[in-house]
Design a protein around this motif. Structure first.
Motif, PDB file in Angstrom:
ATOM      1  N   GLU A   1       0.817  -1.213   0.000  1.00 42.79           N
ATOM      2  CA  GLU A   1       0.000   0.000   0.000  1.00 42.79           C
ATOM      3  C   GLU A   1       0.851   1.263   0.000  1.00 42.79           C
ATOM      4  OE1 GLU A   1      -3.821   1.852   2.461  1.00 42.79           O
ATOM      5  OE2 GLU A   1      -2.632   0.201   3.294  1.00 42.79           O
ATOM      6  N   VAL A   2       0.440   2.224  -0.820  1.00 44.38           N
ATOM      7  CA  VAL A   2       1.019   3.573  -0.852  1.00 44.38           C
ATOM      8  C   VAL A   2      -0.137   4.549  -0.719  1.00 44.38           C
ATOM      9  CG1 VAL A   2       2.266   5.290  -2.199  1.00 44.38           C
ATOM     10  CG2 VAL A   2       2.968   2.897  -2.290  1.00 44.38           C
ATOM     11  N   ASN A   3      -0.052   5.445   0.254  1.00 45.55           N
ATOM     12  CA  ASN A   3      -1.142   6.389   0.491  1.00 45.55           C
ATOM     13  C   ASN A   3      -0.548   7.769   0.741  1.00 45.55           C
ATOM     14  OD1 ASN A   3      -3.548   7.639   1.048  1.00 45.55           O
ATOM     15  ND2 ASN A   3      -4.220   6.144   2.581  1.00 45.55           N
ATOM     16  N   LEU A   4      -0.513   8.580  -0.304  1.00 45.71           N
ATOM     17  CA  LEU A   4       0.108   9.905  -0.238  1.00 45.71           C
ATOM     18  C   LEU A   4      -0.924  10.978  -0.558  1.00 45.71           C
ATOM     19  CD1 LEU A   4       3.395   9.115  -2.211  1.00 45.71           C
ATOM     20  CD2 LEU A   4       3.105   9.161   0.272  1.00 45.71           C
ATOM     21  N   PRO A   5      -0.940  12.073   0.203  1.00 48.19           N
ATOM     22  CA  PRO A   5      -1.885  13.167  -0.102  1.00 48.19           C
ATOM     23  C   PRO A   5      -1.541  13.824  -1.431  1.00 48.19           C
ATOM     24  CG  PRO A   5      -0.334  13.838   1.610  1.00 48.19           C
ATOM     25  CD  PRO A   5      -0.104  12.374   1.384  1.00 48.19           C
ATOM     26  N   TRP A   6      -2.557  14.167  -2.201  1.00 53.51           N
ATOM     27  CA  TRP A   6      -2.372  14.810  -3.495  1.00 53.51           C
ATOM     28  C   TRP A   6      -2.972  16.216  -3.474  1.00 53.51           C
ATOM     29  CZ3 TRP A   6       0.501  12.976  -7.500  1.00 53.51           C
ATOM     30  CH2 TRP A   6       0.403  13.629  -8.723  1.00 53.51           C
ATOM     31  N   VAL A   7      -4.287  16.271  -3.272  1.00 52.93           N
ATOM     32  CA  VAL A   7      -4.981  17.556  -3.093  1.00 52.93           C
ATOM     33  C   VAL A   7      -5.822  17.421  -1.829  1.00 52.93           C
ATOM     34  CG1 VAL A   7      -6.461  19.315  -4.145  1.00 52.93           C
ATOM     35  CG2 VAL A   7      -5.066  17.824  -5.603  1.00 52.93           C
TER      36      VAL A   7
ATOM     37  N   SER B   1      -7.306  19.391   0.167  1.00 56.64           N
ATOM     38  CA  SER B   1      -8.515  20.197   0.288  1.00 56.64           C
ATOM     39  C   SER B   1      -9.720  19.553  -0.384  1.00 56.64           C
ATOM     40  CB  SER B   1      -8.278  21.588  -0.309  1.00 56.64           C
ATOM     41  OG  SER B   1      -7.940  21.486  -1.691  1.00 56.64           O
ATOM     42  N   LEU B   2      -9.463  18.708  -1.389  1.00 58.32           N
ATOM     43  CA  LEU B   2     -10.536  18.005  -2.091  1.00 58.32           C
ATOM     44  C   LEU B   2     -10.620  16.537  -1.698  1.00 58.32           C
ATOM     45  CD1 LEU B   2     -10.086  19.476  -5.697  1.00 58.32           C
ATOM     46  CD2 LEU B   2     -11.693  20.195  -3.928  1.00 58.32           C
ATOM     47  N   GLY B   3      -9.783  16.133  -0.758  1.00 58.53           N
ATOM     48  CA  GLY B   3      -9.791  14.740  -0.328  1.00 58.53           C
ATOM     49  C   GLY B   3      -9.170  13.783  -1.326  1.00 58.53           C
ATOM     50  N   ILE B   4      -8.367  14.319  -2.263  1.00 55.89           N
ATOM     51  CA  ILE B   4      -7.743  13.482  -3.288  1.00 55.89           C
ATOM     52  C   ILE B   4      -6.372  13.040  -2.806  1.00 55.89           C
ATOM     53  CG2 ILE B   4      -6.921  13.376  -5.664  1.00 55.89           C
ATOM     54  CD1 ILE B   4      -8.918  15.565  -6.352  1.00 55.89           C
ATOM     55  N   ARG B   5      -6.096  11.763  -2.916  1.00 60.23           N
ATOM     56  CA  ARG B   5      -4.799  11.233  -2.518  1.00 60.23           C
ATOM     57  C   ARG B   5      -4.416  10.103  -3.467  1.00 60.23           C
ATOM     58  NH1 ARG B   5      -8.761   8.996   0.559  1.00 60.23           N
ATOM     59  NH2 ARG B   5      -8.626   6.787   1.048  1.00 60.23           N
TER      60      ARG B   5
ATOM     61  N   ASP C   1      -8.101   5.015  -4.907  1.00 60.54           N
ATOM     62  CA  ASP C   1      -8.717   6.324  -4.735  1.00 60.54           C
ATOM     63  C   ASP C   1      -9.641   6.544  -5.913  1.00 60.54           C
ATOM     64  OD1 ASP C   1      -8.596   9.196  -3.426  1.00 60.54           O
ATOM     65  OD2 ASP C   1      -8.382   9.482  -5.590  1.00 60.54           O
ATOM     66  N   LEU C   2     -10.856   6.994  -5.648  1.00 63.07           N
ATOM     67  CA  LEU C   2     -11.850   7.119  -6.701  1.00 63.07           C
ATOM     68  C   LEU C   2     -11.399   8.079  -7.795  1.00 63.07           C
ATOM     69  CD1 LEU C   2     -14.706   6.323  -7.635  1.00 63.07           C
ATOM     70  CD2 LEU C   2     -15.545   8.340  -6.456  1.00 63.07           C
TER      71      LEU C   2
ATOM     72  N   ILE D   1     -15.937   3.061  -2.470  1.00 64.42           N
ATOM     73  CA  ILE D   1     -17.198   3.691  -2.077  1.00 64.42           C
ATOM     74  C   ILE D   1     -16.971   4.677  -0.941  1.00 64.42           C
ATOM     75  CG2 ILE D   1     -19.428   3.261  -0.989  1.00 64.42           C
ATOM     76  CD1 ILE D   1     -19.641   0.734  -2.656  1.00 64.42           C
ATOM     77  N   ASP D   2     -16.169   4.282   0.045  1.00 65.02           N
ATOM     78  CA  ASP D   2     -15.867   5.208   1.136  1.00 65.02           C
ATOM     79  C   ASP D   2     -15.169   6.450   0.616  1.00 65.02           C
ATOM     80  OD1 ASP D   2     -17.010   3.544   2.953  1.00 65.02           O
ATOM     81  OD2 ASP D   2     -15.138   2.582   3.562  1.00 65.02           O
ATOM     82  N   ASP D   3     -14.277   6.254  -0.363  1.00 62.27           N
ATOM     83  CA  ASP D   3     -13.566   7.393  -0.925  1.00 62.27           C
ATOM     84  C   ASP D   3     -14.519   8.283  -1.715  1.00 62.27           C
ATOM     85  OD1 ASP D   3     -10.811   8.558  -1.440  1.00 62.27           O
ATOM     86  OD2 ASP D   3     -11.589   8.362  -3.478  1.00 62.27           O
ATOM     87  N   ALA D   4     -15.580   7.711  -2.269  1.00 64.60           N
ATOM     88  CA  ALA D   4     -16.544   8.490  -3.050  1.00 64.60           C
ATOM     89  C   ALA D   4     -17.260   9.518  -2.174  1.00 64.60           C
ATOM     90  CB  ALA D   4     -17.563   7.566  -3.708  1.00 64.60           C
TER      91      ALA D   4
END
Length: 218
Positions: A59-65, A67-71, A127-128, A211-214
């Protein structure tokens, strides 16, 4: 390591932009080398996947944006571990059999490498936003590949396939999945039945993660 099968074909496509179209040997060598390495990495990931533990691994989980919840959330579960292996084999084979291409060899391999990279992205994204991005990214090279290098009725086939894929992307938009968020345990258990390697899919299924990410985009 999980991102390397995606990065290698994209990097090769970028390098091909700088290669002269007359140098077909180098073009084919870059395409074969990048997809061969990507397939090797996919094989290693599949071999290293712990089927007894199941669940999301590498697993790799890095923040992207933020403010919009995109990672950038990538990894492998039981299904995607098998799918990237199959995709690696098929994509490497596709590049090998592309030796028969004689027209616009440079453009063909650039489009093919972008398509290969985008499908790796689809199978590894949790990520969705990135799942949707890579899904749509596959449409861009697919249209000219079929329309320019296809066989009979290639224009009709490329347009029809593009419309089908685009329609599927629209239907998979988060706004169409609101009712699916309240997924029942029975449905989740039925879905996890098809995950051969993911034995604890009911606890952490790929469907639940997406779905949770949605919810972040609703």
């Amino acid at each position: 390591m999980i991102a390397l099968p995606l990065i290698l074909p994209l990097a090769a496509a970028g390098v091909l932009l700088l290669v002269k179209k007359e140098n077909r040997t180098l073009i084919r060598a870059l395409a074969v080398g990048s997809t061969g390495l990507a397939f090797t990495l996919a094989l290693l990931l599949w071999l290293r996947y712990d089927a007894s533990r199941g669940g999301l691994q590498f697993e790799v989980n890095l923040p992207w944006v933020p403010s919009l919840g995109i990672r950038y959330h990538a990894g492998l579960d039981g299904v995607s571990a098998v799918m990237i292996l199959l995709h690696g084999l098929v994509s490497f084979s596709a590049v090998l059999v592309s030796a028969s291409i004689r027209e616009r060899v440079k453009e063909y391999h650039i489009f093919l490498l972008i398509l290969i990279a985008s499908i790796y992205g689809v199978f590894t994204s949790f990520d969705l936003f990135f799942l949707y991005f890579f899904y749509e990214m596959a449409v861009i090279p697919m249209y000219p590949l079929i329309g320019m290098w296809g066989s009979r009725n290639k224009e009709y086939a490329s347009m029809k396939l593009t419309l089908y894929i685009t329609a599927g992307a629209v239907l998979s938009h988060p706004n169409t999945e609101v009712d699916v968020v309240e997924i029942s345990p029975e449905v989740a258990e039925a879905a996890s039945f098809f995950s051969v390697y993911n034995r604890d899919a009911l606890k952490n299924p790929r469907l639940h993660l997406i779905i949770d990410d949605a919810k972040n985009y609703l």
